[in-house]
Scaffold this motif. Structure first.
Motif, PDB file in Angstrom:
ATOM      1  N   GLU A  44       0.965  -1.253  -0.159  1.00 40.07           N
ATOM      2  CA  GLU A  44      -0.098  -0.036  -0.131  1.00 40.07           C
ATOM      3  C   GLU A  44       0.755   1.404   0.109  1.00 40.07           C
ATOM      4  O   GLU A  44       0.516   2.147  -0.656  1.00 40.07           O
ATOM      5  CB  GLU A  44      -0.964   0.092   1.101  1.00 40.07           C
ATOM      6  CG  GLU A  44      -1.910   1.141   1.171  1.00 40.07           C
ATOM      7  CD  GLU A  44      -2.799   1.213   2.686  1.00 40.07           C
ATOM      8  OE1 GLU A  44      -3.577   2.164   2.626  1.00 40.07           O
ATOM      9  OE2 GLU A  44      -2.619   0.365   3.500  1.00 40.07           O
ATOM     10  N   ILE A  45       1.806   1.096   0.833  1.00 36.57           N
ATOM     11  CA  ILE A  45       2.662   2.437   0.754  1.00 36.57           C
ATOM     12  C   ILE A  45       3.525   2.610  -0.361  1.00 36.57           C
ATOM     13  O   ILE A  45       3.664   3.741  -0.847  1.00 36.57           O
ATOM     14  CB  ILE A  45       3.906   2.414   2.084  1.00 36.57           C
ATOM     15  CG1 ILE A  45       2.819   2.462   3.226  1.00 36.57           C
ATOM     16  CG2 ILE A  45       4.785   3.602   1.997  1.00 36.57           C
ATOM     17  CD1 ILE A  45       3.666   2.403   4.552  1.00 36.57           C
ATOM     18  N   TYR A  46       4.044   1.265  -0.962  1.00 31.04           N
ATOM     19  CA  TYR A  46       4.699   1.538  -2.318  1.00 31.04           C
ATOM     20  C   TYR A  46       3.827   2.217  -3.396  1.00 31.04           C
ATOM     21  O   TYR A  46       4.249   2.959  -4.033  1.00 31.04           O
ATOM     22  CB  TYR A  46       5.136   0.023  -2.616  1.00 31.04           C
ATOM     23  CG  TYR A  46       5.474   0.129  -4.051  1.00 31.04           C
ATOM     24  CD1 TYR A  46       6.791   0.361  -4.659  1.00 31.04           C
ATOM     25  CD2 TYR A  46       4.830  -0.447  -5.168  1.00 31.04           C
ATOM     26  CE1 TYR A  46       7.139   0.451  -5.964  1.00 31.04           C
ATOM     27  CE2 TYR A  46       5.244  -0.802  -6.323  1.00 31.04           C
ATOM     28  CZ  TYR A  46       6.392  -0.185  -6.777  1.00 31.04           C
ATOM     29  OH  TYR A  46       6.740  -0.074  -8.238  1.00 31.04           O
ATOM     30  N   LYS A  47       2.648   1.686  -3.403  1.00 27.67           N
ATOM     31  CA  LYS A  47       1.676   2.103  -4.466  1.00 27.67           C
ATOM     32  C   LYS A  47       1.465   3.591  -4.209  1.00 27.67           C
ATOM     33  O   LYS A  47       1.388   4.467  -5.298  1.00 27.67           O
ATOM     34  CB  LYS A  47       0.405   1.401  -4.241  1.00 27.67           C
ATOM     35  CG  LYS A  47      -0.828   2.020  -5.496  1.00 27.67           C
ATOM     36  CD  LYS A  47      -1.878   1.246  -5.246  1.00 27.67           C
ATOM     37  CE  LYS A  47      -3.006   1.742  -5.919  1.00 27.67           C
ATOM     38  NZ  LYS A  47      -3.981   2.969  -5.512  1.00 27.67           N
ATOM     39  N   LYS A  48       1.190   4.106  -2.826  1.00 23.14           N
ATOM     40  CA  LYS A  48       1.000   5.585  -2.632  1.00 23.14           C
ATOM     41  C   LYS A  48       1.956   6.306  -3.159  1.00 23.14           C
ATOM     42  O   LYS A  48       2.086   7.472  -3.430  1.00 23.14           O
ATOM     43  CB  LYS A  48       0.458   5.773  -1.105  1.00 23.14           C
ATOM     44  CG  LYS A  48      -1.036   5.116  -0.951  1.00 23.14           C
ATOM     45  CD  LYS A  48      -1.331   5.158   0.497  1.00 23.14           C
ATOM     46  CE  LYS A  48      -2.770   4.962   0.702  1.00 23.14           C
ATOM     47  NZ  LYS A  48      -3.704   5.847   0.234  1.00 23.14           N
ATOM     48  N   GLU A  68       0.191   9.571  -4.172  1.00 26.64           N
ATOM     49  CA  GLU A  68      -1.189   9.613  -3.080  1.00 26.64           C
ATOM     50  C   GLU A  68      -0.924   9.821  -1.914  1.00 26.64           C
ATOM     51  O   GLU A  68      -1.946   9.822  -1.252  1.00 26.64           O
ATOM     52  CB  GLU A  68      -1.748   8.526  -3.836  1.00 26.64           C
ATOM     53  CG  GLU A  68      -2.096   8.203  -5.341  1.00 26.64           C
ATOM     54  CD  GLU A  68      -2.986   6.856  -5.709  1.00 26.64           C
ATOM     55  OE1 GLU A  68      -2.879   6.066  -4.870  1.00 26.64           O
ATOM     56  OE2 GLU A  68      -3.436   6.655  -6.855  1.00 26.64           O
ATOM     57  N   MET A  69       0.026   9.847  -1.330  1.00 28.02           N
ATOM     58  CA  MET A  69       0.565  10.046   0.043  1.00 28.02           C
ATOM     59  C   MET A  69       0.058  11.346   0.243  1.00 28.02           C
ATOM     60  O   MET A  69       0.379  12.718  -0.454  1.00 28.02           O
ATOM     61  CB  MET A  69       1.974   9.862   0.363  1.00 28.02           C
ATOM     62  CG  MET A  69       2.371   9.779   1.741  1.00 28.02           C
ATOM     63  SD  MET A  69       1.455   8.264   2.557  1.00 28.02           S
ATOM     64  CE  MET A  69       2.434   6.829   1.697  1.00 28.02           C
ATOM     65  N   ASN A 115       6.393  -7.378   0.088  1.00 29.55           N
ATOM     66  CA  ASN A 115       6.787  -6.254   0.413  1.00 29.55           C
ATOM     67  C   ASN A 115       7.827  -5.574  -0.605  1.00 29.55           C
ATOM     68  O   ASN A 115       8.316  -6.028  -1.291  1.00 29.55           O
ATOM     69  CB  ASN A 115       7.680  -6.477   1.698  1.00 29.55           C
ATOM     70  CG  ASN A 115       6.542  -6.867   2.938  1.00 29.55           C
ATOM     71  OD1 ASN A 115       5.751  -5.948   3.246  1.00 29.55           O
ATOM     72  ND2 ASN A 115       7.167  -7.804   3.691  1.00 29.55           N
ATOM     73  N   TYR A 116       7.854  -4.303  -0.223  1.00 24.67           N
ATOM     74  CA  TYR A 116       8.970  -3.492  -1.113  1.00 24.67           C
ATOM     75  C   TYR A 116       9.946  -2.857  -0.229  1.00 24.67           C
ATOM     76  O   TYR A 116       9.876  -2.610   0.903  1.00 24.67           O
ATOM     77  CB  TYR A 116       8.021  -2.429  -1.873  1.00 24.67           C
ATOM     78  CG  TYR A 116       6.944  -2.785  -2.934  1.00 24.67           C
ATOM     79  CD1 TYR A 116       7.356  -3.161  -4.238  1.00 24.67           C
ATOM     80  CD2 TYR A 116       5.773  -3.293  -2.434  1.00 24.67           C
ATOM     81  CE1 TYR A 116       6.603  -3.587  -5.122  1.00 24.67           C
ATOM     82  CE2 TYR A 116       4.863  -4.020  -3.595  1.00 24.67           C
ATOM     83  CZ  TYR A 116       5.454  -4.250  -4.730  1.00 24.67           C
ATOM     84  OH  TYR A 116       4.435  -4.429  -5.788  1.00 24.67           O
ATOM     85  N   GLU A 117      11.144  -2.657  -1.008  1.00 20.01           N
ATOM     86  CA  GLU A 117      12.083  -1.839  -0.187  1.00 20.01           C
ATOM     87  C   GLU A 117      12.768  -0.708  -0.998  1.00 20.01           C
ATOM     88  O   GLU A 117      12.868  -1.011  -2.375  1.00 20.01           O
ATOM     89  CB  GLU A 117      13.390  -2.767   0.079  1.00 20.01           C
ATOM     90  CG  GLU A 117      14.526  -2.197   0.804  1.00 20.01           C
ATOM     91  CD  GLU A 117      15.479  -3.527   1.217  1.00 20.01           C
ATOM     92  OE1 GLU A 117      16.390  -3.063   1.769  1.00 20.01           O
ATOM     93  OE2 GLU A 117      15.278  -4.681   0.878  1.00 20.01           O
ATOM     94  N   SER A 119       1.245   7.264   8.775  1.00 18.15           N
ATOM     95  CA  SER A 119      -0.334   7.112   9.036  1.00 18.15           C
ATOM     96  C   SER A 119      -0.773   6.126   8.449  1.00 18.15           C
ATOM     97  O   SER A 119      -1.959   5.414   8.603  1.00 18.15           O
ATOM     98  CB  SER A 119      -0.756   8.457   8.561  1.00 18.15           C
ATOM     99  OG  SER A 119      -0.561   8.400   7.129  1.00 18.15           O
ATOM    100  N   VAL A 120       0.037   5.312   7.336  1.00 18.79           N
ATOM    101  CA  VAL A 120      -0.564   4.142   6.719  1.00 18.79           C
ATOM    102  C   VAL A 120      -0.058   2.787   7.293  1.00 18.79           C
ATOM    103  O   VAL A 120      -0.743   1.864   7.473  1.00 18.79           O
ATOM    104  CB  VAL A 120      -0.118   4.194   5.082  1.00 18.79           C
ATOM    105  CG1 VAL A 120      -0.436   2.779   4.611  1.00 18.79           C
ATOM    106  CG2 VAL A 120      -0.607   5.370   4.335  1.00 18.79           C
ATOM    107  N   ASP A 121       1.239   2.734   7.681  1.00 18.12           N
ATOM    108  CA  ASP A 121       1.736   1.642   8.439  1.00 18.12           C
ATOM    109  C   ASP A 121       2.718   2.006   9.485  1.00 18.12           C
ATOM    110  O   ASP A 121       3.984   2.550   8.723  1.00 18.12           O
ATOM    111  CB  ASP A 121       2.080   0.547   7.347  1.00 18.12           C
ATOM    112  CG  ASP A 121       2.547  -0.559   8.118  1.00 18.12           C
ATOM    113  OD1 ASP A 121       2.275  -0.918   9.142  1.00 18.12           O
ATOM    114  OD2 ASP A 121       3.500  -1.408   7.370  1.00 18.12           O
TER     115      ASP A 121
END
Length: 159
Positions: free
Chosen positions: A39-43, A48-49, A96-98, A134-136
Motif C-alpha cells: 500500500e505504501i509502495y503504491k501511494k 497519492e500520499m 513487500n517493497y524496499e 499514518s498508513v503503516d
C-alpha cells in the motif's frame, strides 16, 4: 596520554585539531533502505500520499541533514560540502517493497565526509517513515552503512 584522538590531556572530550591536515578531495557513499508494504509502495509511486511527494521531500531532508551533521554529532567538524546526491531504487521481495537509498557526499577539505553521508542516509529514511507512518507504522529502516570513502591520509575504503 590516551591513544584516543577525541580526548585531551586531561582525559576530557575535545574536537580533534585538523589545522595541520592537508586539504584533499574527499567523498563518501552511504546506503540504507526502508522496507514498506504494498500500500505504501503504491501511494509513494502514484504520488497519492497525503503529505505530498515522499521521495522528493526525503531527498531534501537528506541534503539538509548532511549540511547540519556537525550540529547533531558532537565531535564532527563543520564542513563546506561541494555536493550531496541522493538516489532511490525500488526492489520487491514477496509482498513487500524496499526503497534503497544511496547518498554520495563530496568536499575539498581537511576531514572526511563519512558522517555527513551516513547522517543524510538516516534522515532520508526517517523522513520516508514520517511521511508514511499514518498508513503503516511497521516499516523497517536499515541497515545503514558506509559503502566507500576516498581521500585523506588514511586512504580509500571500500566495503
Amino acid at each position: 596520554m590516551s591513544e584516543f584522538t577525541h580526548f585531551n590531556k586531561d582525559g576530557r572530550a575535545n574536537m580533534v585539531d585538523i589545522s595541520d591536515k592537508r586539504e584533499t578531495v574527499r567523498t563518501a557513499i552511504a546506503k540504507t533502505s526502508v522496507k514498506v508494504n504494498s500500500e505504501i509502495y503504491k501511494k509513494i509511486t502514484m504520488q497519492e500520499m497525503k503529505k505530498g511527494d515522499v521521495l522528493g521531500v526525503a531527498q531534501v531532508a537528506g541534503i539538509m541533514a548532511a549540511k547540519k551533521t556537525s550540529d547533531l554529532i558532537p565531535m564532527c567538524h563543520p564542513i563546506h560540502l561541494s555536493g550531496v546526491d541522493i538516489s532511490f531504487k525500488w526492489e520487491k521481495s514477496h509482498e513487500n517493497y524496499e526503497v534503497g537509498i544511496t547518498v554520495q557526499v563530496k568536499t575539498i577539505g581537511s576531514t572526511g565526509v563519512e558522517m555527513e553521508a551516513l547522517t543524510a542516509a538516516a534522515a532520508t529514511a526517517l523522513t520516508i517513515y514520517d511521511m508514511c507512518k499514518s498508513v503503516d507504522k511497521g516499516m523497517v529502516i536499515g541497515p545503514t552503512y558506509l559503502v566507500e570513502k576516498t581521500g585523506g591520509k588514511n586512504g580509500d575504503y571500500r566495503r
